[in-house]
Design an enzyme around this catalytic site. Structure first.
Site, PDB file in Angstrom:
ATOM      1  N   THR A  50      83.992  77.759  45.483  1.00  0.00           N
ATOM      2  CA  THR A  50      85.294  77.655  44.823  1.00  0.00           C
ATOM      3  C   THR A  50      86.419  77.433  45.831  1.00  0.00           C
ATOM      4  O   THR A  50      86.399  77.998  46.923  1.00  0.00           O
ATOM      5  CB  THR A  50      85.567  78.954  44.045  1.00  0.00           C
ATOM      6  OG1 THR A  50      84.528  79.106  43.089  1.00  0.00           O
ATOM      7  CG2 THR A  50      86.905  78.946  43.350  1.00  0.00           C
ATOM      8  N   GLY A 106      82.966  86.732  48.248  1.00  0.00           N
ATOM      9  CA  GLY A 106      82.861  88.113  48.717  1.00  0.00           C
ATOM     10  C   GLY A 106      82.319  88.140  50.134  1.00  0.00           C
ATOM     11  O   GLY A 106      81.457  87.340  50.490  1.00  0.00           O
ATOM     12  N   GLU A 166      81.477  82.930  38.884  1.00  0.00           N
ATOM     13  CA  GLU A 166      80.351  82.051  38.532  1.00  0.00           C
ATOM     14  C   GLU A 166      80.657  81.213  37.296  1.00  0.00           C
ATOM     15  O   GLU A 166      79.782  80.928  36.488  1.00  0.00           O
ATOM     16  CB  GLU A 166      79.049  82.846  38.329  1.00  0.00           C
ATOM     17  CG  GLU A 166      78.469  83.417  39.579  1.00  0.00           C
ATOM     18  CD  GLU A 166      78.502  82.464  40.738  1.00  0.00           C
ATOM     19  OE1 GLU A 166      77.973  81.364  40.598  1.00  0.00           O
ATOM     20  OE2 GLU A 166      79.094  82.815  41.772  1.00  0.00           O
TER      21      GLU A 166
END
Lengths: 472, 192
Positions: free
Chosen positions: A147, A186, A429
């Protein structure tokens, strides 16, 4: 034990242990799970001197790193004892145990849930030999960056470029704009030293779409960001503040040709592009995570409904009949309506998650044999099940919180942080509406196939057989 | 097709809803294209319905899989557990039927009488499951250290645990917080 709760247990009509075994998948599985729990919890990693809720953002991260490392040490011990492969990683880090110890998320989750699975699914055999051992042993820490600040689920719109330079046999990674910065992964901010980066591949002046590359971000000794790597943390979020989500930009960063993951597509030394059998193969990691997510949602719902149900057996409220004691709030039909559907949902999603997991394994085995036929069906299913399970789980946790009145609003109830974890899954997601629309594309095609008299895949076969329409 | 107020009938009803919604989407996209819209614009104009059709498809899958997978296992468990597992399936299916009455009314031949029966069936199921409510969550077998909740601990000492948690607040470490002398007192005395 609270007498009301004990009375509830005394009047239960079935054998609770039998159901525990059924949920675990057998008596032996229950024993294994309990052994795992004993082993992890006996280390005392979950015990905190100061409740982590009262720590600063920075302190929370530091504690999360400490706990994640200690947890990894336990897993390593488990591996040495029973050599259980990926199972221990999934059970301890991905399951209830992991979220108990790292309540607000772990900075190492993506290392196990995305970095290693991507290497397993997208790297060539030679690349797997080189990277996977080091990743398993945590000699390197990885994450997965797809992303960007300007683009999420629409991955064809990603802007990061990887341009092949045949003179040095290197790819040049570059973020041409601010919106091209990777955003969210993350562990990316201050934890990982390697990263799988999805970037638009250019070779011989031609763009070949997004491809995965493994990129070193930080020096393995000093942990300082490497030249051309612009990296940091994205800041405080609604929940998951221990996951260390980061941003990442590239200023003409050079990586060796061998760092493009080449199981499917390849770039030869002279810059020749060798196409993959299907462009969809690059989306394997996302599909894997969506499948795993359905199981995670079951765990969160089970937690929330356990909390609210036990509380509802203890809590007494109001006096509907004069001269009688306050009833347990669980005796109110509205409370049963709020909670029992949560119990049923856990069972429904658990069985669906198992079914989807089997399908995922079958389809990936078929992919390895070169058969891509069921890939679109699996993609469509994983998209909509991810969307509906995360939305239902978030709603279930919120309903449980409301079922506990004001006390459910306390962080000590663990319902707010559980909500933070479930609602996060509604957006990561793939945001749920976007995913539902991806499934819709498949459904529209299926409808047109049925209208043309063609056979349909099993999960949409009902379209051709049921007749709809209201009777006059 | 006539409506059947059974679990199988409801699942079939959900499949009809999903098929009906997908069919409507296809038809609406085509109609919009016929008015001169591009496929992409027609898709966008139909996207609210498309997302709804996709969710309906997912509900149909969820209900069908839950029902069929439970049917496979119930014969391997004791009669007492079998009964509870089947009650849970019934509850889940009937709950979703009641949640999606509008869709069922639109795409199936469900009647008001059927809906009344469904509502009574649902309430009856809640009452039947009530004695096992705590047993059902105990069966998730989540240890206190994992649950980490003052409200949900196995021993039910809710109020004691809430008070213990409150006492861990750093603000309770001292009887008077420094902000009193710094801000409140001067403010109250008109000196701030």
């Amino acid at each position: 034990v609270n007498p009301d709760l004990q009375r509830e247990r005394d009047k239960c009509t079935f054998n609770v242990t039998e159901l525990i075994n059924l949920i675990d998948g057998g008596v032996q599985k229950t024993e294994e799970r309990k052994k795992q729990e004993d082993m992890v919890l006996s280390e005392g990693i979950h015990i905190e001197d100061v409740p982590s809720e009262y720590l600063s953002h920075k302190e929370k991260y530091e504690l999360a790193v400490k706990k994640a490392c200690l947890l990894f040490k336990v897993i390593r011990k488990m591996q040495e004892e029973d050599n259980a492969g990926m199972e221990n990683y999934r059970a301890v880090l991905g399951g209830k145990l992991g979220s108990a110890i790292l309540q607000d998320g772990s900075p190492l989750t993506l290392h196990y849930v995305m970095f290693i699975p991507t290497l397993m699914g997208q790297a060539s055999v030679e690349q797997q030999v080189h990277w996977i051992g080091r990743a398993f042993d945590l000699n390197i820490i990885g994450t997965y960056a797809q992303t960007e600040l300007g683009h999420g689920t629409f991955i064809r719109g990603l802007e990061t470029t990887a341009t092949y330079d045949p003179s040095t046999k290197e790819f040049v990674l570059h973020s041409p704009t601010l919106t091209a910065y990777k955003w969210w992964p993350g562990g990316l901010a201050h934890t990982a030293n390697y990263c799988i980066v999805m970037a638009q591949l250019y070779t011989k002046g031609q763009c070949h779409g997004i491809h995965p590359f493994i990129v070193q971000l930080r020096d393995e000794e000093t942990h300082m960001p490497l030249k051309g790597i612009k990296i940091g943390e994205i800041g405080v979020k609604l929940g998951m503040n221990g996951t260390n989500n980061g941003f990442l930009g590239f200023d003409h960063v050079r990586i060796p040709r061998e760092h493009m993951l080449m199981k499917n597509s390849k770039v030869l030394e002279d810059g020749t592009y060798v196409n993959s059998p299907s462009s969809k193969l690059a989306y394997g990691t996302m599909m894997f995570v969506r499948v795993v997510l359905v199981t995670d949602m079951c765990n969160y719902m089970a937690k929330a409904v356990t909390i609210a149900m036990r509380y509802s057996a203890v809590r007494r409220q109001s006096q509907p009949k004069p001269n009688e004691p306050e009833p347990q709030i669980l005796d109110y039909l509205t409370q049963q309506h709020k909670l029992l559907i949560g119990v049923a949902s856990v069972h429904a999603f658990r069985l669906n998650a198992d079914w989807l997991w089997n399908m995922y394994n079958n389809v990936t085995a078929e992919l390895d044999a070169g058969d891509l036929e069921r890939l679109p069906e699996l993609h469509a299913l994983s998209c909509c099940l991810k969307a509906v399970s995360t939305a239902d789980a978030a709603e279930c946790v919120e309903r449980c919180r409301l079922a506990c009145g004001g006390h459910g609003y306390m962080l000590a109830s663990n319902l707010p942080s559980t909500y933070g974890l479930t609602t996060a899954a509604c957006t990561y997601e793939g945001e749920n509406t976007v995913l539902l629309l991806q499934t819709a594309r498949y459904l529209v095609k299926a409808w047109q196939q049925a209208a043309g008299g063609n056979a349909l895949t099993p999960t949409v076969s009902y379209i051709a057989t049921v007749n709809s329409g209201r009777r006059l | 097709p006539p409506w059947e107020n059974t679990i199988e009938g409801i699942i079939k009803g959900f499949q009809r809803v999903a098929a009906g919604k997908i069919g409507l989407c296809v038809s609406n996209i085509e109609k919009r294209q016929n008015t001169g819209l591009s496929y992409e614009d027609a898709w966008n104009m139909t996207s609210v319905q498309l997302a709804s059709a996709s969710e309906a498809h997912c509900r149909a899958i969820l209900l069908y899989t839950y029902y069929t997978e439970t049917e496979k296992i119930v014969n391997t468990v004791s009669p007492a557990l079998r009964q509870v597992l089947l009650q849970l399936v019934d509850l889940y299916v009937v709950y979703w039927a009641l949640q999606r009455l509008g869709d069922l009314l639109r795409f199936t031949s469900i009647s008001e009488k059927d809906i009344d029966e469904l509502q009574r069936w649902y309430e009856d199921l809640l009452t039947k499951l009530r004695p096992n409510a705590v047993g059902l969550v105990d069966a998730f077998d989540i240890r206190d250290e994992i649950l980490r909740s003052a409200l949900g601990a196995y021993d039910g000492r809710v109020y004691e645990r809430l008070m213990e948690a409150a006492l861990r607040s750093p603000l309770n470490a001292e009887p008077v917080n420094s902000s009193f002398h710094k801000y409140l007192k001067p403010f109250m005395q008109g000196k701030l």
